[in-house]
Design an enzyme around this catalytic site. Structure first.
Site, mmCIF file in Angstrom:
data_model
loop_
_atom_site.group_PDB
_atom_site.id
_atom_site.type_symbol
_atom_site.label_atom_id
_atom_site.label_comp_id
_atom_site.label_asym_id
_atom_site.label_seq_id
_atom_site.Cartn_x
_atom_site.Cartn_y
_atom_site.Cartn_z
ATOM 1 N N ASP A 83 1.071 -1.458 0.402
ATOM 2 C CA ASP A 83 -0.093 -0.191 0.020
ATOM 3 C C ASP A 83 1.056 1.379 -0.203
ATOM 4 O O ASP A 83 1.923 1.280 0.379
ATOM 5 C CB ASP A 83 -0.933 0.147 1.097
ATOM 6 N N LYS A 90 -2.578 4.768 -3.718
ATOM 7 C CA LYS A 90 -2.712 5.952 -4.075
ATOM 8 C C LYS A 90 -1.228 6.447 -3.802
ATOM 9 O O LYS A 90 -1.017 6.995 -2.710
ATOM 10 C CB LYS A 90 -3.563 6.348 -4.112
ATOM 11 N N MET A 124 -8.702 7.738 10.585
ATOM 12 C CA MET A 124 -8.935 8.764 9.265
ATOM 13 C C MET A 124 -10.448 9.404 9.578
ATOM 14 O O MET A 124 -11.433 9.438 8.982
ATOM 15 C CB MET A 124 -9.691 7.438 8.322
#
Lengths: 258, 258
Positions: free
Chosen positions: A42, A64, A177
């Site tokens: 990741d 990403k 998050m």
């Protein structure tokens, strides 16, 4: 490939990379990486962790990161199956712990459909590790008796409904998050009369780029603004936050005895 | 000692040993052990972890184990100070994570009174690591959005009051040190109509001596009786438990690629 398939099932090993610091992975995790043929990792995984892999290992970024293609979950699932059959085994290196909002289940279930067996090497979850690095006990005798970990970003983008129940409890609340929901969080605590509750916001926890703000519900937004704290970040809310220590390392350094 | 005290503050490093398996400690934890002069370790720490220390290191068991003196918390605090001043630094190796019901705060605060600086190397908490080893996600998209960790054994010996609120929520509930409160737990879930909720009980998690029972609120006590599951054990309660996998290692073996 056919012969392989007949004699031994391909294998998926999910490894938790921990909060960020490359030394906060487990010994078992390092061993899995050192014998890996392919690692799918990741974006939040520290690049130094790839040093644990051997020279011939294929390291593929599936998260990403600017300048790279970002894979969707179904594409990652497909890559796991492809490489598991091509190489016999795949290591999937995921930030934090694979089973704490890590979508590991989806990868395991997809692999299982193709006859790939899985095992999991847990990692340090940010929810427990980052408070620890700052000297904040998640539980402390005489102060509280539990902690509750919720996500700030559910499938539909909202904070979990569980947050509203957690906020009313005496548990230490950790919102993973949670940066973009700080406003929702503080507004709710204010609405239930808990405006003086201590809260910490930690971005890039355990890395040298770490940023931290520690205050109370009433002033945390100004502090976060002032310190320019962005994502990804976690929120830690509860009386235990006030036991944090300035003397403890604010960002983790590679351990030395000096 | 005096000279030491004048030029450098003595240091306490708290290290989380993880759930039991000696390879489920962090790399940073291993490094701290390898450079330690004195290690004060708990009874739940796997003896093989002491192999990470150097030959000259003084390893002292401070936990309860048959045939050994068991130290009370205040005695451990005093030992930390004594050895920190004698050797300049002390490593305190604690099962799981030091800040999850680990009483690390008390040791840090006591040491601080004597001018000893502390830092913490987090460990894998049993609350997240043991479900992971059994393939149970603590959170799973579409199933739940949070987990709540409570203690089965508070200061007064009772299960935390927070348990009763947690049980009513949709969070995965993890009860640490919960074996002796299994009856209280199942009775309460039955009283709120959740008799079919999946539950797992894991004793000696991650070790070869591990014992596990997986069932539902209604039948778990019979299963635990049948499998003779004792203490220490953790309870994991919630829909996610049913996603456990028999294929995943039931007891953790030292990692090998075979």
């Amino acid at each position: 490939m056919q012969a392989f398939n007949l004699f031994r099932k391909p294998k998926l090993t999910l490894v938790g990379a921990g909060p960020g610091d490359p030394e906060l992975i487990t010994l078992k995790g390092v061993k899995a990486l050192s014998s890996a043929k392919v690692v799918l990792y990741d974006a939040l995984v520290h690049p130094d962790m790839l040093d644990y892999t051997s020279d011939g290992c294929l390291n593929i970024l599936v998260g990403k990161r600017s300048g790279h293609h970002s894979y969707k979950q179904h594409e990652i699932n497909e890559l796991i199956v492809k490489y598991a059959y091509e190489f016999g085994s795949v290591v999937r290196l995921k930030g934090g712990d694979p089973f704490v909002f890590g979508r590991a289940s989806e990868e395991i279930e997809y692999a299982d459909k193709y006859g790939i067996t899985s095992n999991v090497i847990p990692g340090l979850s940010c929810s427990t590790a980052l408070p620890g690095l700052h000297g904040m006990p998640l539980t402390k005798r005489g102060v509280n008796e539990s902690f509750w970990v919720v996500t700030g970003t559910t499938k539909n983008g909202k904070i979990s409904d569980d947050f509203y129940l957690a906020a009313r409890s005496s548990a230490t609340v950790v919102v993973l998050m949670g940066r973009k929901k700080l406003n929702v969080v503080t507004e709710f605590y204010k609405s239930i009369g808990k405006e003086n509750l201590p809260i910490a916001v930690i971005q890039n926890g355990s890395l040298e780029s770490e940023k931290t703000a520690i205050g109370s519900i009433i002033d945390i937004e100004a502090l976060v603004e002032e310190k320019k704290i962005g994502t990804p970040a976690i929120l830690i809310i509860g009386e235990v936050v006030k036991y944090h220590s300035e003397r403890l390392p604010i960002f983790a350094q590679h351990f030395s005895n000096n």
